[in-house]
Design an enzyme around this catalytic site. Structure first.
Site, PDB file in Angstrom:
ATOM      1  CE  LYS A   9      -4.168  -1.956   2.137  1.00  0.00           C
ATOM      2  NZ  LYS A   9      -5.101  -1.839   3.288  1.00  0.00           N
ATOM      3  CE1 TYR A  49      -9.623  -2.456   0.336  1.00  0.00           C
ATOM      4  CE2 TYR A  49      -8.724  -0.610  -0.883  1.00  0.00           C
ATOM      5  CZ  TYR A  49      -8.550  -1.710  -0.076  1.00  0.00           C
ATOM      6  OH  TYR A  49      -7.281  -2.074   0.333  1.00  0.00           O
ATOM      7  CG  PHE A  57     -13.328   1.904   6.973  1.00  0.00           C
ATOM      8  CD1 PHE A  57     -12.900   1.346   5.784  1.00  0.00           C
ATOM      9  CD2 PHE A  57     -14.082   1.126   7.845  1.00  0.00           C
ATOM     10  CE1 PHE A  57     -13.224   0.033   5.456  1.00  0.00           C
ATOM     11  CE2 PHE A  57     -14.413  -0.191   7.514  1.00  0.00           C
ATOM     12  CZ  PHE A  57     -13.976  -0.727   6.318  1.00  0.00           C
ATOM     13  NE  ARG A  85      -7.201 -12.326   5.613  1.00  0.00           N
ATOM     14  CZ  ARG A  85      -7.661 -11.098   5.395  1.00  0.00           C
ATOM     15  NH1 ARG A  85      -7.449 -10.472   4.264  1.00  0.00           N
ATOM     16  NH2 ARG A  85      -8.350 -10.482   6.340  1.00  0.00           N
ATOM     17  CB  THR A  91      -7.359  -5.133   9.849  1.00  0.00           C
ATOM     18  OG1 THR A  91      -7.868  -6.306   9.204  1.00  0.00           O
ATOM     19  CG2 THR A  91      -7.660  -3.921   9.006  1.00  0.00           C
ATOM     20  NE  ARG A 102      -2.613  -5.359   7.182  1.00  0.00           N
ATOM     21  CZ  ARG A 102      -3.715  -5.974   6.794  1.00  0.00           C
ATOM     22  NH1 ARG A 102      -4.208  -6.974   7.506  1.00  0.00           N
ATOM     23  NH2 ARG A 102      -4.333  -5.607   5.683  1.00  0.00           N
ATOM     24  CG  ASN A 112      -3.803  -1.900   6.809  1.00  0.00           C
ATOM     25  OD1 ASN A 112      -3.673  -1.550   5.645  1.00  0.00           O
ATOM     26  ND2 ASN A 112      -4.803  -2.643   7.225  1.00  0.00           N
ATOM     27  CG  HIS A 115      -5.506  -6.077  -0.187  1.00  0.00           C
ATOM     28  ND1 HIS A 115      -6.732  -6.122   0.418  1.00  0.00           N
ATOM     29  CD2 HIS A 115      -5.558  -6.942  -1.232  1.00  0.00           C
ATOM     30  CE1 HIS A 115      -7.504  -6.977  -0.264  1.00  0.00           C
ATOM     31  NE2 HIS A 115      -6.809  -7.485  -1.266  1.00  0.00           N
ATOM     32  CD  GLU A 126      -9.089  -8.876  -3.461  1.00  0.00           C
ATOM     33  OE1 GLU A 126      -9.941  -8.530  -2.614  1.00  0.00           O
ATOM     34  OE2 GLU A 126      -7.989  -9.371  -3.149  1.00  0.00           O
TER      35      GLU A 126
END
Ligand code: ATP
Ligand code: MG
Length: 137
Positions: A9, A49, A57, A85, A91, A102, A112, A115, A126
């Site tokens: 990100k 998203y 948010f 993950r 998150t 993270r 964060n 993704h 995706e």
């Protein structure tokens, strides 16, 4: 072998963390089979998203995701979705396990650093959102 979709990100790209984050995937048996740098348009971020539309948010998330370039990647390996993950951590960086991306790099719940797809269905959607089949090596 499973495939998952990953984003490094804006906060992480801006802080020169592309290499360190990718290294963690590779060290854990995930192979990068596609990768590119990209600046998202507002429309792309909104569509990506879309599941979060209407949440408080959502708009700041879209603004953040379009604020600077990102790296989009496809990762392949055994249990790639769950493994990715696990490597990212929760998150919220304050809740992420020590040693995760993270926990080590994220600035806030929004900024964060990474993704990762959360299911085989999300991964397929995706990956197709950003890559053509002939771009996966
Ligand atoms: P990602 O989908 O980016 O891998 P995730 O699945 O852990 O993360 P989601 O619940 O899908 O988290 O939220 C998507 C993204 O929206 C988060 O990664 C984070 O950047 C942002 N976000 C989620 N919840 C909040 C919140 N409460 N406040 C600010 N930003 C948030
Ligand atoms: Mg998610």
């Amino acid at each position: 072998m499973e495939r998952t979709f990953s984003i490094i990100k804006p906060d992480a790209v801006s802080r020169n963390l592309i290499g360190q984050i990718t290294q963690r995937f590779e060290d854990n048996g995930l192979r990068v089979i596609a990768s590119k740098m990209k600046r998202l348009t507002t429309e792309e971020a909104e569509n990506f998203y879309a599941e979060h539309k209407g949440r408080e948010f959502y708009e700041p998330l879209v603004a953040y995701m379009t604020s600077a370039p990102i790296i989009v990647q496809v990762l392949e390996g055994e249990d790639a979705i769950a493994k990715n993950r696990q490597i990212m951590g929760a998150t919220d960086p304050a809740k992420a396990e020590a040693g995760t991306i993270r926990s080590d790099f994220a600035l806030s719940v929004r900024e964060n650093s990474a993704h990762g797809s959360d299911s085989p269905e999300s991964a397929a959607r995706e990956i197709a959102f950003f890559f053509n089949e002939d771009e996966l090596c």
